[in-house]
Design a protein around this motif. Structure first.
Motif, short mmCIF file in Angstrom:
data_model
loop_
_atom_site.label_atom_id
_atom_site.label_comp_id
_atom_site.label_asym_id
_atom_site.label_seq_id
_atom_site.Cartn_x
_atom_site.Cartn_y
_atom_site.Cartn_z
N SER A 65 -56.93 -18.98 91.36
CA SER A 65 -56.34 -20.31 91.44
C SER A 65 -54.89 -20.20 91.86
N PRO A 66 -54.25 -21.33 92.25
CA PRO A 66 -52.83 -21.27 92.60
C PRO A 66 -51.96 -20.67 91.50
N LEU A 116 -52.83 -24.50 100.01
CA LEU A 116 -52.54 -24.29 98.59
C LEU A 116 -51.39 -23.30 98.40
N LEU A 117 -51.34 -22.26 99.24
CA LEU A 117 -50.25 -21.30 99.12
C LEU A 117 -48.91 -21.98 99.35
N GLY A 118 -48.86 -22.89 100.33
CA GLY A 118 -47.60 -23.56 100.63
C GLY A 118 -47.24 -24.66 99.66
N THR A 119 -48.23 -25.43 99.21
CA THR A 119 -47.94 -26.62 98.42
C THR A 119 -47.98 -26.39 96.92
N GLU A 120 -48.74 -25.37 96.47
CA GLU A 120 -48.87 -25.17 95.02
C GLU A 120 -48.37 -23.80 94.55
N VAL A 121 -48.62 -22.75 95.32
CA VAL A 121 -48.18 -21.42 94.90
C VAL A 121 -46.69 -21.22 95.16
#
Length: 365
Positions: free
Chosen positions: A291-292, A331-336
Protein backbone atom coordinates in the motif's frame (compact mmCIF):
# COMPACT_ATOMS: atom_id res chain seq x y z
CA UNK A 1 14.16 13.99 -0.71
CA UNK A 2 13.49 13.22 -4.37
CA UNK A 3 11.13 10.43 -5.43
CA UNK A 4 11.09 8.98 -8.92
CA UNK A 5 10.47 6.08 -11.27
CA UNK A 6 12.86 3.90 -13.23
CA UNK A 7 12.01 1.59 -16.11
CA UNK A 8 13.66 -0.67 -18.66
CA UNK A 9 10.74 -0.66 -21.14
CA UNK A 10 10.16 -4.38 -20.72
CA UNK A 11 8.38 -6.28 -23.47
CA UNK A 12 8.11 -9.62 -21.70
CA UNK A 13 4.98 -11.77 -22.13
CA UNK A 14 1.91 -10.88 -20.08
CA UNK A 15 1.74 -13.73 -17.56
CA UNK A 16 -2.08 -13.77 -17.74
CA UNK A 17 -2.69 -13.63 -21.49
CA UNK A 18 0.69 -14.69 -22.90
CA UNK A 19 0.61 -11.71 -25.26
CA UNK A 20 3.69 -9.60 -25.90
CA UNK A 21 3.31 -6.00 -26.99
CA UNK A 22 5.54 -4.52 -29.68
CA UNK A 23 8.58 -2.41 -28.93
CA UNK A 24 6.77 0.57 -30.48
CA UNK A 25 3.78 0.16 -28.17
CA UNK A 26 5.99 -0.11 -25.10
CA UNK A 27 7.95 3.02 -26.01
CA UNK A 28 4.71 4.97 -26.34
CA UNK A 29 3.66 3.66 -22.92
CA UNK A 30 6.95 4.92 -21.47
CA UNK A 31 6.22 8.42 -22.74
CA UNK A 32 2.76 8.24 -21.15
CA UNK A 33 4.34 7.12 -17.87
CA UNK A 34 6.76 10.04 -17.88
CA UNK A 35 3.97 12.50 -18.64
CA UNK A 36 1.88 11.17 -15.74
CA UNK A 37 4.88 11.14 -13.38
CA UNK A 38 5.40 14.83 -14.17
CA UNK A 39 1.72 15.61 -13.57
CA UNK A 40 1.62 13.93 -10.14
CA UNK A 41 4.75 15.72 -8.94
CA UNK A 42 7.45 13.06 -9.11
CA UNK A 43 10.98 14.38 -9.37
CA UNK A 44 12.77 12.12 -11.85
CA UNK A 45 12.20 9.36 -14.42
CA UNK A 46 15.11 7.13 -15.35
CA UNK A 47 15.13 4.85 -18.40
CA UNK A 48 17.62 2.00 -18.70
CA UNK A 49 19.56 0.96 -21.81
CA UNK A 50 19.35 -2.64 -23.02
CA UNK A 51 20.04 -4.40 -26.31
CA UNK A 52 17.86 -7.52 -26.29
CA UNK A 53 14.42 -8.54 -27.49
CA UNK A 54 12.68 -8.28 -24.11
CA UNK A 55 13.49 -4.57 -23.66
CA UNK A 56 12.53 -1.72 -25.99
CA UNK A 57 14.83 1.10 -24.85
CA UNK A 58 18.16 0.68 -26.60
CA UNK A 59 18.32 4.48 -27.05
CA UNK A 60 16.99 6.02 -23.81
CA UNK A 61 17.85 9.61 -24.74
CA UNK A 62 15.53 9.41 -27.77
CA UNK A 63 12.60 8.11 -25.71
CA UNK A 64 13.23 10.70 -23.00
CA UNK A 65 13.35 13.45 -25.64
CA UNK A 66 9.90 12.37 -26.83
CA UNK A 67 8.65 13.11 -23.31
CA UNK A 68 10.55 16.38 -22.90
CA UNK A 69 7.99 18.53 -24.74
CA UNK A 70 5.11 16.88 -22.86
CA UNK A 71 6.54 17.59 -19.41
CA UNK A 72 7.64 20.70 -17.57
CA UNK A 73 9.31 19.76 -14.30
CA UNK A 74 10.43 16.15 -14.02
CA UNK A 75 14.10 15.37 -14.50
CA UNK A 76 14.91 12.95 -17.33
CA UNK A 77 17.71 10.46 -16.77
CA UNK A 78 19.22 7.30 -18.15
CA UNK A 79 19.23 4.33 -15.77
CA UNK A 80 21.87 3.39 -16.84
CA UNK A 81 23.82 4.46 -19.91
CA UNK A 82 26.14 1.53 -20.66
CA UNK A 83 29.15 3.77 -21.14
CA UNK A 84 31.65 0.96 -21.74
CA UNK A 85 30.13 0.11 -25.13
CA UNK A 86 29.13 3.63 -26.18
CA UNK A 87 31.05 6.65 -27.39
CA UNK A 88 31.30 9.39 -24.75
CA UNK A 89 31.10 12.14 -27.36
CA UNK A 90 27.78 10.81 -28.65
CA UNK A 91 26.50 10.24 -25.12
CA UNK A 92 27.22 13.85 -24.26
CA UNK A 93 25.69 15.13 -27.49
CA UNK A 94 22.51 13.10 -26.99
CA UNK A 95 21.98 14.20 -23.40
CA UNK A 96 22.95 17.81 -24.14
CA UNK A 97 20.29 17.71 -26.86
CA UNK A 98 17.81 16.31 -24.33
CA UNK A 99 18.89 19.03 -21.91
CA UNK A 100 18.06 21.69 -24.47
CA UNK A 101 14.70 20.18 -25.37
CA UNK A 102 13.75 19.87 -21.69
CA UNK A 103 15.19 23.28 -20.69
CA UNK A 104 17.78 21.85 -18.34
CA UNK A 105 16.28 18.64 -16.98
CA UNK A 106 18.62 15.95 -18.38
CA UNK A 107 20.95 13.70 -16.46
CA UNK A 108 23.38 10.94 -17.42
CA UNK A 109 23.49 7.94 -15.08
CA UNK A 110 26.56 6.10 -16.32
CA UNK A 111 27.34 2.50 -15.46
CA UNK A 112 28.91 -0.67 -16.72
CA UNK A 113 25.52 -2.37 -17.09
CA UNK A 114 24.27 -5.70 -15.77
CA UNK A 115 23.83 -7.26 -19.23
CA UNK A 116 26.58 -7.85 -21.78
CA UNK A 117 24.69 -7.87 -25.12
CA UNK A 118 26.00 -4.43 -26.10
CA UNK A 119 29.64 -5.57 -26.12
CA UNK A 120 29.52 -7.97 -29.08
CA UNK A 121 26.89 -5.77 -30.76
CA UNK A 122 29.28 -2.80 -30.89
CA UNK A 123 32.43 -4.85 -31.36
CA UNK A 124 33.99 -4.74 -27.88
CA UNK A 125 35.83 -7.48 -26.03
CA UNK A 126 34.44 -8.43 -22.61
CA UNK A 127 38.01 -8.91 -21.42
CA UNK A 128 38.27 -5.11 -21.59
CA UNK A 129 35.14 -4.62 -19.44
CA UNK A 130 36.78 -2.58 -16.67
CA UNK A 131 39.32 -0.74 -18.82
CA UNK A 132 36.63 0.41 -21.27
CA UNK A 133 34.53 1.99 -18.55
CA UNK A 134 37.46 3.74 -16.88
CA UNK A 135 38.74 5.18 -20.13
CA UNK A 136 35.37 6.31 -21.43
CA UNK A 137 34.29 7.82 -18.14
CA UNK A 138 37.47 9.89 -18.18
CA UNK A 139 36.60 11.23 -21.63
CA UNK A 140 32.97 11.92 -20.66
CA UNK A 141 34.06 13.93 -17.62
CA UNK A 142 36.64 15.81 -19.70
CA UNK A 143 33.83 16.85 -22.05
CA UNK A 144 31.60 17.73 -19.09
CA UNK A 145 34.19 20.18 -17.74
CA UNK A 146 34.53 22.21 -20.95
CA UNK A 147 32.48 20.88 -23.88
CA UNK A 148 33.43 23.79 -26.15
CA UNK A 149 37.14 22.93 -25.97
CA UNK A 150 37.87 19.26 -25.32
CA UNK A 151 41.48 18.20 -24.91
CA UNK A 152 41.87 14.49 -24.18
CA UNK A 153 45.06 12.52 -24.83
CA UNK A 154 43.42 9.34 -26.07
CA UNK A 155 43.52 5.81 -24.76
CA UNK A 156 43.72 2.22 -25.87
CA UNK A 157 40.11 2.14 -27.05
CA UNK A 158 39.46 5.72 -28.19
CA UNK A 159 41.42 8.23 -30.26
CA UNK A 160 42.50 11.56 -28.80
CA UNK A 161 40.40 14.72 -28.98
CA UNK A 162 42.60 17.74 -29.61
CA UNK A 163 40.85 20.99 -28.77
CA UNK A 164 37.52 20.24 -30.47
CA UNK A 165 34.03 21.29 -29.38
CA UNK A 166 31.18 18.92 -28.56
CA UNK A 167 27.81 20.41 -29.44
CA UNK A 168 25.12 21.34 -28.67
CA UNK A 169 26.12 22.90 -25.38
CA UNK A 170 23.82 21.86 -22.54
CA UNK A 171 21.61 24.26 -20.59
CA UNK A 172 23.05 22.96 -17.31
CA UNK A 173 26.68 23.73 -16.62
CA UNK A 174 27.91 21.14 -15.99
CA UNK A 175 25.53 18.54 -17.43
CA UNK A 176 24.86 16.22 -14.45
CA UNK A 177 26.64 12.88 -14.53
CA UNK A 178 25.88 10.23 -11.90
CA UNK A 179 27.54 6.85 -11.40
CA UNK A 180 25.29 3.80 -11.11
CA UNK A 181 26.61 0.77 -9.19
CA UNK A 182 25.32 -2.63 -8.22
CA UNK A 183 27.47 -3.27 -5.16
CA UNK A 184 31.14 -3.09 -6.22
CA UNK A 185 33.39 -1.39 -3.63
CA UNK A 186 35.76 -0.33 -6.41
CA UNK A 187 32.91 1.44 -8.20
CA UNK A 188 31.79 3.42 -5.17
CA UNK A 189 35.37 4.44 -4.40
CA UNK A 190 35.75 5.67 -7.99
CA UNK A 191 32.53 7.71 -7.75
CA UNK A 192 33.55 9.25 -4.44
CA UNK A 193 37.07 10.03 -5.59
CA UNK A 194 35.72 11.76 -8.70
CA UNK A 195 33.13 13.69 -6.68
CA UNK A 196 30.20 12.27 -8.64
CA UNK A 197 26.70 11.51 -7.29
CA UNK A 198 26.07 7.84 -6.61
CA UNK A 199 23.05 5.65 -7.45
CA UNK A 200 22.94 2.17 -5.91
CA UNK A 201 20.75 -0.61 -7.27
CA UNK A 202 19.32 -2.54 -4.32
CA UNK A 203 17.78 -5.58 -5.99
CA UNK A 204 18.32 -8.29 -3.37
CA UNK A 205 19.24 -8.79 0.25
CA UNK A 206 18.53 -5.97 2.68
CA UNK A 207 19.16 -2.23 2.23
CA UNK A 208 21.07 -2.21 5.54
CA UNK A 209 23.76 -4.35 3.90
CA UNK A 210 24.62 -1.42 1.62
CA UNK A 211 25.55 0.95 4.44
CA UNK A 212 29.28 0.02 4.28
CA UNK A 213 29.28 0.93 0.58
CA UNK A 214 27.74 4.34 1.27
CA UNK A 215 30.28 4.94 4.05
CA UNK A 216 33.10 3.88 1.73
CA UNK A 217 31.83 6.26 -0.96
CA UNK A 218 31.68 9.21 1.42
CA UNK A 219 35.11 8.44 2.87
CA UNK A 220 36.61 8.23 -0.63
CA UNK A 221 35.03 11.59 -1.47
CA UNK A 222 36.39 13.16 1.72
CA UNK A 223 39.90 11.83 1.07
CA UNK A 224 39.78 13.26 -2.46
CA UNK A 225 38.89 16.71 -1.14
CA UNK A 226 35.15 16.68 -1.85
CA UNK A 227 32.49 17.51 0.72
CA UNK A 228 30.41 14.32 1.12
CA UNK A 229 27.45 16.40 2.28
CA UNK A 230 27.31 17.98 -1.19
CA UNK A 231 27.20 14.64 -3.05
CA UNK A 232 23.73 13.11 -3.49
CA UNK A 233 23.16 9.39 -2.98
CA UNK A 234 20.22 7.61 -4.63
CA UNK A 235 18.86 4.09 -4.40
CA UNK A 236 16.90 2.10 -6.98
CA UNK A 237 14.64 -0.76 -5.91
CA UNK A 238 12.08 -3.01 -7.49
CA UNK A 239 8.55 -2.67 -6.16
CA UNK A 240 4.94 -1.83 -6.75
CA UNK A 241 2.28 0.27 -5.08
CA UNK A 242 -1.48 -0.21 -5.20
CA UNK A 243 -4.49 0.76 -3.13
CA UNK A 244 -4.02 -2.22 -0.81
CA UNK A 245 -1.23 -4.65 -0.05
CA UNK A 246 -3.12 -7.53 -1.65
CA UNK A 247 -3.77 -5.57 -4.84
CA UNK A 248 -0.07 -4.72 -5.09
CA UNK A 249 1.02 -8.33 -4.60
CA UNK A 250 -1.61 -9.67 -7.01
CA UNK A 251 -0.47 -7.28 -9.75
CA UNK A 252 3.26 -7.65 -9.19
CA UNK A 253 4.21 -11.18 -8.11
CA UNK A 254 3.66 -13.27 -11.24
CA UNK A 255 5.27 -10.81 -13.72
CA UNK A 256 8.17 -10.30 -11.32
CA UNK A 257 8.67 -14.03 -10.74
CA UNK A 258 8.61 -14.69 -14.49
CA UNK A 259 11.26 -12.05 -15.20
CA UNK A 260 13.51 -13.05 -12.30
CA UNK A 261 13.40 -16.68 -13.43
CA UNK A 262 14.21 -15.82 -17.05
CA UNK A 263 17.24 -13.82 -15.94
CA UNK A 264 18.04 -16.42 -13.29
CA UNK A 265 18.25 -19.23 -15.84
CA UNK A 266 20.70 -17.13 -17.85
CA UNK A 267 22.88 -16.50 -14.80
CA UNK A 268 22.56 -19.76 -12.91
CA UNK A 269 20.40 -18.48 -10.05
CA UNK A 270 18.03 -20.66 -8.06
CA UNK A 271 14.37 -20.41 -9.12
CA UNK A 272 12.56 -17.43 -7.60
CA UNK A 273 9.81 -18.61 -5.24
CA UNK A 274 6.86 -17.08 -3.44
CA UNK A 275 8.71 -17.68 -0.18
CA UNK A 276 11.65 -15.63 -1.42
CA UNK A 277 9.30 -12.94 -2.65
CA UNK A 278 7.59 -12.61 0.73
CA UNK A 279 10.96 -12.47 2.47
CA UNK A 280 12.09 -9.69 0.13
CA UNK A 281 8.81 -7.90 0.78
CA UNK A 282 9.32 -7.91 4.55
CA UNK A 283 10.04 -4.64 6.34
CA UNK A 284 13.82 -4.86 5.94
CA UNK A 285 13.85 -6.61 2.56
CA UNK A 286 14.75 -5.10 -0.80
CA UNK A 287 11.31 -5.22 -2.44
CA UNK A 288 8.89 -2.33 -1.91
CA UNK A 289 5.51 -3.87 -2.67
CA UNK A 290 2.37 -2.79 -0.85
CA UNK A 291 0.00 0.00 0.00
CA UNK A 292 1.10 3.65 -0.22
CA UNK A 293 1.77 3.72 3.52
CA UNK A 294 3.89 0.56 3.41
CA UNK A 295 5.95 1.79 0.46
CA UNK A 296 6.45 5.20 2.11
CA UNK A 297 7.67 3.53 5.30
CA UNK A 298 10.21 1.43 3.40
CA UNK A 299 11.52 4.45 1.50
CA UNK A 300 11.94 6.29 4.79
CA UNK A 301 13.72 3.26 6.21
CA UNK A 302 16.22 3.40 3.34
CA UNK A 303 16.72 7.07 4.07
CA UNK A 304 17.31 6.29 7.74
CA UNK A 305 19.71 3.45 7.02
CA UNK A 306 21.65 4.99 4.12
CA UNK A 307 21.08 8.74 4.23
CA UNK A 308 19.74 8.84 0.67
CA UNK A 309 18.66 12.01 -1.16
CA UNK A 310 16.74 10.27 -3.95
CA UNK A 311 14.72 7.07 -4.24
CA UNK A 312 13.76 5.42 -7.55
CA UNK A 313 10.99 2.80 -7.65
CA UNK A 314 11.06 0.29 -10.51
CA UNK A 315 7.43 -0.89 -10.82
CA UNK A 316 7.60 -2.71 -14.16
CA UNK A 317 10.17 -5.47 -13.70
CA UNK A 318 8.11 -7.82 -15.81
CA UNK A 319 5.04 -6.95 -17.82
CA UNK A 320 2.54 -5.52 -15.37
CA UNK A 321 -0.46 -4.19 -17.33
CA UNK A 322 0.07 -0.57 -18.34
CA UNK A 323 -3.08 0.70 -16.60
CA UNK A 324 -1.83 -0.77 -13.30
CA UNK A 325 1.63 0.74 -13.73
CA UNK A 326 -0.01 4.10 -14.40
CA UNK A 327 -2.06 3.72 -11.22
CA UNK A 328 1.11 2.86 -9.29
CA UNK A 329 2.80 6.01 -10.61
CA UNK A 330 -0.22 8.07 -9.63
CA UNK A 331 -0.19 6.66 -6.08
CA UNK A 332 3.57 7.13 -5.78
CA UNK A 333 3.20 10.81 -6.64
CA UNK A 334 -0.01 11.66 -4.81
CA UNK A 335 0.13 9.45 -1.71
CA UNK A 336 3.64 8.07 -1.16
CA UNK A 337 5.79 11.08 -2.04
CA UNK A 338 3.92 13.57 0.21
CA UNK A 339 4.38 11.27 3.22
CA UNK A 340 8.08 10.77 2.50
CA UNK A 341 8.72 14.46 1.91
CA UNK A 342 6.88 15.47 5.06
CA UNK A 343 9.06 13.12 7.11
CA UNK A 344 12.32 13.72 5.27
CA UNK A 345 12.14 17.49 4.86
CA UNK A 346 12.20 19.67 1.72
CA UNK A 347 13.60 18.39 -1.55
CA UNK A 348 17.14 19.49 -2.36
CA UNK A 349 17.97 19.51 -6.11
CA UNK A 350 20.29 16.56 -6.74
CA UNK A 351 22.96 18.10 -8.92
CA UNK A 352 26.62 17.17 -8.89
CA UNK A 353 29.07 19.66 -7.51
CA UNK A 354 31.17 21.41 -10.12
CA UNK A 355 34.35 19.61 -10.98
CA UNK A 356 37.61 21.56 -10.78
CA UNK A 357 37.66 24.07 -13.58
CA UNK A 358 33.93 23.71 -14.33
CA UNK A 359 31.21 26.29 -13.95
CA UNK A 360 28.87 25.92 -10.98
CA UNK A 361 25.80 23.78 -11.67
CA UNK A 362 22.53 25.52 -12.45
CA UNK A 363 20.07 24.96 -9.60
CA UNK A 364 16.53 23.93 -10.43
CA UNK A 365 13.70 23.08 -8.06
Amino acid sequence: MEIGISAFAETTPDTTTGATITHAERLREVVEEIELADQVGLDVYGLGEHHRADYAASAPAVALAAAASRTSRIRLSSAVTVLSSDDPVRVFQQFATLDGLSDGRAEVLAGRGSFIESFPLFGYDLDDYEELFTEKLDLLLTIQRDPAHVVWPGGRHRAAVDGLGVYPLPVQQPLPVWIGVGGSPQSVVRAGTLGLPLAIAIIGGEPAQFRPLVDLYREAARRAGHDPAELPVATHSHGFVAGTTQQAVDAHFEPYRHTMNVIGRERGWHPFSRTGYEAARSRRGALLVGSPQEVAEKILLQRELLGIDRFMLHPSAGTVPHREVMRAIELLGTEVAPVVRAEAGPTVPSHPVALPGAAAPTART
